[in-house]
Write a protein that holds these residues in place. Structure first.
Motif, PDB file in Angstrom:
ATOM      1  N   TYR A 388       0.937  -1.196   0.101  1.00  0.00           N
ATOM      2  CA  TYR A 388       0.240   0.052  -0.067  1.00  0.00           C
ATOM      3  C   TYR A 388       0.844   1.217  -0.048  1.00  0.00           C
ATOM      4  N   ASN A 389       1.018   1.903  -1.089  1.00  0.00           N
ATOM      5  CA  ASN A 389       1.675   3.083  -1.265  1.00  0.00           C
ATOM      6  C   ASN A 389       1.230   4.006  -2.264  1.00  0.00           C
ATOM      7  N   GLU A 390       0.578   5.195  -1.653  1.00  0.00           N
ATOM      8  CA  GLU A 390      -0.245   5.842  -2.640  1.00  0.00           C
ATOM      9  C   GLU A 390       0.817   7.150  -3.109  1.00  0.00           C
ATOM     10  N   VAL A 391       2.271   7.388  -2.935  1.00  0.00           N
ATOM     11  CA  VAL A 391       3.004   8.334  -2.922  1.00  0.00           C
ATOM     12  C   VAL A 391       3.192   8.652  -4.426  1.00  0.00           C
ATOM     13  N   GLU A 392       3.543   7.717  -5.593  1.00  0.00           N
ATOM     14  CA  GLU A 392       3.834   8.011  -6.722  1.00  0.00           C
ATOM     15  C   GLU A 392       2.523   8.701  -7.370  1.00  0.00           C
ATOM     16  N   ARG A 393       1.355   8.099  -7.301  1.00  0.00           N
ATOM     17  CA  ARG A 393       0.053   8.736  -7.745  1.00  0.00           C
ATOM     18  C   ARG A 393       0.031  10.333  -7.159  1.00  0.00           C
ATOM     19  N   GLY A 394       0.287  10.297  -5.770  1.00  0.00           N
ATOM     20  CA  GLY A 394       0.119  11.583  -5.201  1.00  0.00           C
ATOM     21  C   GLY A 394       1.331  12.663  -5.694  1.00  0.00           C
ATOM     22  N   VAL A 395       2.628  12.171  -5.901  1.00  0.00           N
ATOM     23  CA  VAL A 395       3.531  13.040  -6.761  1.00  0.00           C
ATOM     24  C   VAL A 395       3.004  13.288  -8.151  1.00  0.00           C
ATOM     25  N   TYR A 396       2.350  12.233  -9.149  1.00  0.00           N
ATOM     26  CA  TYR A 396       1.951  12.721 -10.250  1.00  0.00           C
ATOM     27  C   TYR A 396       0.906  13.854 -10.155  1.00  0.00           C
ATOM     28  N   SER A 397      -0.091  13.550  -9.391  1.00  0.00           N
ATOM     29  CA  SER A 397      -1.424  14.541  -9.116  1.00  0.00           C
ATOM     30  C   SER A 397      -0.504  16.201  -8.864  1.00  0.00           C
ATOM     31  N   SER A 398       0.206  16.014  -7.843  1.00  0.00           N
ATOM     32  CA  SER A 398       1.234  17.176  -7.503  1.00  0.00           C
ATOM     33  C   SER A 398       1.673  17.690  -8.614  1.00  0.00           C
ATOM     34  N   LEU A 399       2.337  16.855  -9.397  1.00  0.00           N
ATOM     35  CA  LEU A 399       3.063  17.515 -10.557  1.00  0.00           C
ATOM     36  C   LEU A 399       2.564  18.235 -11.583  1.00  0.00           C
ATOM     37  N   VAL A 400       1.227  17.387 -11.902  1.00  0.00           N
ATOM     38  CA  VAL A 400       0.340  17.826 -12.952  1.00  0.00           C
ATOM     39  C   VAL A 400      -0.269  19.238 -12.434  1.00  0.00           C
ATOM     40  N   THR A 401      -0.734  19.274 -11.276  1.00  0.00           N
ATOM     41  CA  THR A 401      -1.316  20.496 -10.613  1.00  0.00           C
ATOM     42  C   THR A 401      -0.339  21.706 -10.785  1.00  0.00           C
ATOM     43  N   SER A 402       0.907  21.307 -10.480  1.00  0.00           N
ATOM     44  CA  SER A 402       2.185  22.515 -10.473  1.00  0.00           C
ATOM     45  C   SER A 402       2.367  22.898 -12.098  1.00  0.00           C
ATOM     46  N   MET A 403       2.138  21.840 -13.058  1.00  0.00           N
ATOM     47  CA  MET A 403       2.203  22.167 -14.437  1.00  0.00           C
ATOM     48  C   MET A 403       1.162  23.062 -15.105  1.00  0.00           C
ATOM     49  N   GLY A 404       0.147  23.145 -14.455  1.00  0.00           N
ATOM     50  CA  GLY A 404      -0.866  24.292 -14.529  1.00  0.00           C
ATOM     51  C   GLY A 404      -0.573  25.434 -14.171  1.00  0.00           C
ATOM     52  N   ARG A 405      -0.156  25.569 -12.770  1.00  0.00           N
ATOM     53  CA  ARG A 405       0.098  26.553 -12.213  1.00  0.00           C
ATOM     54  C   ARG A 405       1.451  27.374 -12.837  1.00  0.00           C
TER      55      ARG A 405
END
Length: 462
Positions: A388-405
């Motif tokens: 159980y490790n949600e970090v990679e997905r959490g990083v991708y979501s953070s990265l895509v959000t930052s991409m828009g910002r």
């Protein structure tokens, strides 16, 4: 933001493929590691690092898990009043009997996270709800001490820390640690059912998604110059929504849930983004200048591999039309993902795009709490010793959000590779900060901080 060197740095496709393989290998390797969770009557001890409102809520959710006894035993923050307020709130709540935090286990300072984690045993849980700049620092120490982790969103605001956190996630897998991430949309049962219905073709292929978070100013969205007697560093941490190094700003902190669940519905991550925004109000009602790094309005267009679009609109203005919901448009129909807020129910599917009651196909009925569901899932994984490790997905979501910002703040088109491979780290040396350290974002002689200047700084925000 520096231009990536495509000959030596990973592409979006290579990055996701490689990290996916590594996660699978690590998870399998983790199955050979002895089961790790707290002893002493199977009570799992919990330490809270970051004692704001979200940390207080996460601790209450943790202590509300029914599958195992959990006990809060240590707390840490850089502000004593925050810690004390959080302690009183949890102690006086319905889970107050599960709080055992005497004064000697209340820690203040930039090294307080170490002292709090040192109160845990291997297999206990550390909650990370401090500003995101400290996420990788705290995670690395938790891995060293072999404790499981729940970390709040967003996880990162720049490329270097995104890559660093992905590497730490692999190390956590290898140590058989379980890690939850506070993107609770993924634990919304109505959204889980909606995702399956979209996968099964109920509304056809998604061609457009829309997310809106438009309301008045909240949190520490806007900030005036720091008061006398307080350092830039402590002022910025206390007003973390205002500063990109601490939170990714209002775009990342406020909009990530819609970015995350829309990408989930699409089963993919955008390849590029372009956007716009502006600072319409430059002074407070009292006439003080706003010195934060946020725009008042944002509109970002994300593009997926197949050409589908996702439009994310954000606004923090009083007196405007408030919209806080998300939608998917398909070739056969449409869906309401979040009816209100980040996870507001019911989720729905419709024939066509008018979304009238006569066109309704399905409406969700589940009313369980996603904030509690994510904690139940994490503890169940600990008890059953399943990967159980949600970090990679959490990083991708953070990265895509930052991409828009970054697209909105720079006025440039930003690709996934641009964001991932950027060498601009917003808070270098954050692991060495003390109460007397200068801020990663120094003020000028007027007490103003660098602000985004679209069109003038290339692909950098400031």
């Amino acid at each position: 933001m520096n231009e990536p060197n495509n000959s030596s740095q990973p592409s979006r496709r290579e990055f996701i493929k490689t990290t996916g393989k590594m996660a699978a290998v690590s998870a399998l390797a983790g199955l050979t590691v002895p089961h790790v969770h707290g002893a002493e009557g199977n009570t799992i001890n919990v330490a809270l690092i970051g004692c704001g409102g979200r940390g207080t809520g996460a601790a209450e959710n943790a202590l509300s898990v029914k599958s195992a006894p959990l006990k809060l035993v240590a707390m840490a923050d850089v502000f004593e009043h925050k810690l004390n307020g959080s302690y009183r709130g949890i102690k006086n709540s319905r889970v107050g009997s599960k709080v055992d935090v005497p004064d000697e286990r209340k820690f203040i300072g930039f090294d307080a996270y170490q002292k709090a984690i040192d109160c845990l045993r291997p297999g206990d849980i550390a909650i990370f709800t401090s500003p995101l700049a400290f996420r990788w620092v705290h995670f690395a120490y938790a891995i060293e001490k072999k404790v499981h982790v729940f970390m709040e969103k967003p996880l990162t605001a720049d490329g270097p820390t995104s890559r660093r956190l992905i590497q730490l996630a692999k190390e956590a897998d290898a140590a058989n640690l379980k890690v939850g991430v506070g993107l609770m949309s993924r634990h919304s049962k109505p959204m889980q059912e909606l995702h399956k219905r979209i996968e099964d073709g109920e509304i056809g292929d998604i061609i457009l998604m829309r997310g809106y978070r438009m309301h008045g100013p909240v949190g520490s969205f806007a900030s005036t110059p720091k008061p006398d007697g307080m350092s830039d560093l402590m002022w910025q941490i206390s007003r973390f929504h205002s500063f990109l190094w601490a939170s990714g700003g209002s775009y990342s902190d406020f909009l990530i849930h819609h970015v995350d669940h829309c990408c989930w519905m699409k089963n993919g991550w955008p390849v590029k983004a372009q956007g716009l925004g502006g600072r319409h109000y430059k002074e407070s009602p009292e006439g003080q200048p706003y010195v934060d790094q946020n725009f008042d309005t944002y509109s970002v267009e994300y593009v997926f591999d197949d050409g589908a679009r996702f439009i994310m609109d954000g606004r923090c203005m009083t007196g405007c039309n408030d919209i806080y919901s998300s939608y998917a448009q398909g070739t056969k129909g449409s869906a309401i993902i979040a009816r209100h807020g980040d996870i507001g129910t019911p989720s729905m599917t419709f024939k066509g795009h008018k979304q009238g009651r006569q066109d309704l196909i399905w409406q969700s009925t589940d009313t369980s709490n996603p904030y509690q569901n994510e904690w139940d899932a994490l503890v169940e994984a600990i008890l059953s010793n399943t990967p159980y490790n949600e970090v990679e997905r959490g990083v991708y979501s953070s990265l895509v959000t930052s991409m828009g910002r970054v697209a909105a703040h720079s006025g440039q088109e930003i690709t996934f590779e641009d964001m991932l491979n950027s060498e601009h780290e917003y808070a270098p040396g954050v692991d060495k900060l003390t109460m007397d350290s200068p801020s990663p974002l120094p003020a000028d002689e007027r007490g103003h901080y660098p602000q985004p200047k679209p069109g003038l700084l290339g692909k950098r925000e400031y």
